[in-house]
Design a protein around this motif. Structure first.
Motif, mmCIF file in Angstrom:
data_model
loop_
_atom_site.group_PDB
_atom_site.id
_atom_site.type_symbol
_atom_site.label_atom_id
_atom_site.label_comp_id
_atom_site.label_asym_id
_atom_site.label_seq_id
_atom_site.Cartn_x
_atom_site.Cartn_y
_atom_site.Cartn_z
ATOM 1 N N ARG A 20 3.066 -2.787 37.933
ATOM 2 C CA ARG A 20 4.111 -3.211 37.000
ATOM 3 C C ARG A 20 3.529 -4.271 36.072
ATOM 4 O O ARG A 20 2.912 -5.233 36.530
ATOM 5 C CB ARG A 20 5.288 -3.791 37.782
ATOM 6 C CG ARG A 20 6.548 -3.924 36.941
ATOM 7 C CD ARG A 20 7.722 -4.486 37.747
ATOM 8 N NE ARG A 20 8.000 -5.797 37.202
ATOM 9 C CZ ARG A 20 7.900 -6.956 37.839
ATOM 10 N NH1 ARG A 20 7.561 -6.993 39.088
ATOM 11 N NH2 ARG A 20 8.154 -8.087 37.242
ATOM 12 N N GLU A 21 3.693 -4.093 34.778
ATOM 13 C CA GLU A 21 3.163 -5.052 33.819
ATOM 14 C C GLU A 21 3.887 -6.381 33.939
ATOM 15 O O GLU A 21 5.107 -6.449 33.898
ATOM 16 C CB GLU A 21 3.316 -4.516 32.391
ATOM 17 C CG GLU A 21 2.641 -5.383 31.372
ATOM 18 C CD GLU A 21 2.704 -4.797 29.971
ATOM 19 O OE1 GLU A 21 3.169 -5.534 29.079
ATOM 20 O OE2 GLU A 21 2.319 -3.633 29.785
ATOM 21 N N VAL A 22 3.101 -7.448 34.100
ATOM 22 C CA VAL A 22 3.652 -8.789 34.246
ATOM 23 C C VAL A 22 3.513 -9.571 32.945
ATOM 24 O O VAL A 22 4.428 -10.287 32.544
ATOM 25 C CB VAL A 22 2.946 -9.540 35.400
ATOM 26 C CG1 VAL A 22 3.434 -10.972 35.501
ATOM 27 C CG2 VAL A 22 3.132 -8.812 36.708
ATOM 28 N N SER A 23 2.348 -9.425 32.300
ATOM 29 C CA SER A 23 2.142 -10.126 31.037
ATOM 30 C C SER A 23 1.140 -9.365 30.178
ATOM 31 O O SER A 23 0.375 -8.546 30.661
ATOM 32 C CB SER A 23 1.639 -11.556 31.270
ATOM 33 O OG SER A 23 0.345 -11.533 31.838
ATOM 34 N N ARG A 24 1.180 -9.693 28.879
ATOM 35 C CA ARG A 24 0.296 -9.063 27.907
ATOM 36 C C ARG A 24 -0.074 -10.125 26.887
ATOM 37 O O ARG A 24 0.756 -10.901 26.457
ATOM 38 C CB ARG A 24 1.043 -7.907 27.244
ATOM 39 C CG ARG A 24 0.291 -7.198 26.149
ATOM 40 C CD ARG A 24 1.158 -6.095 25.536
ATOM 41 N NE ARG A 24 1.416 -5.050 26.489
ATOM 42 C CZ ARG A 24 0.734 -3.900 26.548
ATOM 43 N NH1 ARG A 24 -0.231 -3.682 25.695
ATOM 44 N NH2 ARG A 24 1.021 -3.000 27.439
ATOM 45 N N MET A 25 -1.357 -10.139 26.497
ATOM 46 C CA MET A 25 -1.783 -11.090 25.480
ATOM 47 C C MET A 25 -2.855 -10.433 24.633
ATOM 48 O O MET A 25 -3.620 -9.606 25.103
ATOM 49 C CB MET A 25 -2.210 -12.390 26.102
ATOM 50 C CG MET A 25 -3.604 -12.761 26.424
ATOM 51 S SD MET A 25 -4.791 -12.807 25.156
ATOM 52 C CE MET A 25 -6.159 -13.279 26.120
ATOM 53 N N ALA A 26 -2.871 -10.825 23.363
ATOM 54 C CA ALA A 26 -3.889 -10.335 22.440
ATOM 55 C C ALA A 26 -4.184 -11.425 21.416
ATOM 56 O O ALA A 26 -3.270 -12.085 20.926
ATOM 57 C CB ALA A 26 -3.419 -9.076 21.739
ATOM 58 N N ILE A 27 -5.457 -11.617 21.124
ATOM 59 C CA ILE A 27 -5.880 -12.584 20.113
ATOM 60 C C ILE A 27 -5.714 -11.917 18.746
ATOM 61 O O ILE A 27 -6.222 -10.824 18.516
ATOM 62 C CB ILE A 27 -7.345 -13.000 20.316
ATOM 63 C CG1 ILE A 27 -7.555 -13.622 21.694
ATOM 64 C CG2 ILE A 27 -7.823 -13.925 19.200
ATOM 65 C CD1 ILE A 27 -6.826 -14.910 21.929
ATOM 66 N N GLN A 28 -5.024 -12.582 17.860
ATOM 67 C CA GLN A 28 -4.807 -12.055 16.515
ATOM 68 C C GLN A 28 -5.841 -12.575 15.523
ATOM 69 O O GLN A 28 -6.214 -11.876 14.595
ATOM 70 C CB GLN A 28 -3.403 -12.432 16.012
ATOM 71 C CG GLN A 28 -2.283 -11.873 16.865
ATOM 72 C CD GLN A 28 -2.277 -10.358 16.886
ATOM 73 O OE1 GLN A 28 -2.477 -9.706 15.873
ATOM 74 N NE2 GLN A 28 -2.069 -9.797 18.070
ATOM 75 N N HIS A 29 -6.298 -13.828 15.735
ATOM 76 C CA HIS A 29 -7.240 -14.425 14.792
ATOM 77 C C HIS A 29 -8.051 -15.499 15.512
ATOM 78 O O HIS A 29 -7.508 -16.301 16.256
ATOM 79 C CB HIS A 29 -6.471 -15.057 13.621
ATOM 80 C CG HIS A 29 -7.355 -15.728 12.617
ATOM 81 N ND1 HIS A 29 -8.074 -15.027 11.701
ATOM 82 C CD2 HIS A 29 -7.649 -17.028 12.432
ATOM 83 C CE1 HIS A 29 -8.772 -15.886 10.965
ATOM 84 N NE2 HIS A 29 -8.529 -17.111 11.391
ATOM 85 N N ILE A 30 -9.384 -15.517 15.282
ATOM 86 C CA ILE A 30 -10.259 -16.546 15.838
ATOM 87 C C ILE A 30 -11.114 -17.091 14.707
ATOM 88 O O ILE A 30 -11.652 -16.334 13.907
ATOM 89 C CB ILE A 30 -11.204 -15.975 16.919
ATOM 90 C CG1 ILE A 30 -10.430 -15.455 18.111
ATOM 91 C CG2 ILE A 30 -12.196 -17.047 17.369
ATOM 92 C CD1 ILE A 30 -11.321 -14.826 19.173
ATOM 93 N N THR A 31 -11.251 -18.416 14.682
ATOM 94 C CA THR A 31 -12.161 -19.055 13.741
ATOM 95 C C THR A 31 -13.189 -19.804 14.570
ATOM 96 O O THR A 31 -12.837 -20.662 15.374
ATOM 97 C CB THR A 31 -11.405 -20.046 12.835
ATOM 98 O OG1 THR A 31 -10.382 -19.344 12.147
ATOM 99 C CG2 THR A 31 -12.353 -20.697 11.836
#
Length: 157
Positions: A20-31
């Motif tokens: 069961r999916e508990v969390s989701r994260m994705a980086i949108q922008h990195i400098t």
């Protein structure tokens, strides 16, 4: 898990528990900020230069100390020679990684009491731990947990 191959930065991650999916994260922008490396005062090309067996023997007077035990999945990523401005000596650097975590061993031949000041290659960043052991005057910097790092250091030969 998606990881940038060049930098090792986690770009995307999905965490599940019992399918069961508990969390989701994705980086949108990195400098990324530029890294300033202070070269050896005697040799401008020495920073992060690959080390040969002859280089290691010249720097340490013997072979480099190596761990008999590494964290699961970690493999050697290279042996280098670097100048430490804090210690004022040339160091042998062994790097290990598993794609997410890193382990770096610094070994010098002379007295090794680094202050790890700003710009020092041995200074940890983020959640990294530092452990020093007198076996070959080795300092380890890693983001593995402290207990695992201590086991690696006890396994030095």
């Amino acid at each position: 898990l998606s990881i940038d191959r060049e930098t090792g930065v986690v770009l995307r991650m999905v965490t599940t528990d019992h399918q069961r999916e508990v969390s989701r994260m994705a980086i949108q922008h990195i400098t990324y900020a530029p890294v300033t490396v202070t070269p050896c005062p005697n040799d401008a090309d020495m920073a992060m230069k690959p080390a040969t067996h002859t280089d290691i023997a010249t720097i340490l007077g013997r072979q480099a100390v190596t761990p008999r035990r590494l964290p699961d999945g970690m493999a050697a990523r290279g042996t280098f020679r670097e100048w430490c401005n804090c210690c004022q000596q040339e160091m042998v650097v062994l790097r290990y990684a598993d794609g997410v975590r890193t382990l770096t061993l610094f070994e010098g031949a002379g007295h090794h009491q680094c202050a790890m000041t700003e710009g020092c290659h041995m200074a940890p960043s983020g959640s990294a731990y530092v452990e020093t052991r007198r076996v070959g005057r080795v300092t380890a910097v890693s983001d593995v947990d402290r207990e695992t790092l201590a086991k690696v250091m006890r396994s030095l030969q």
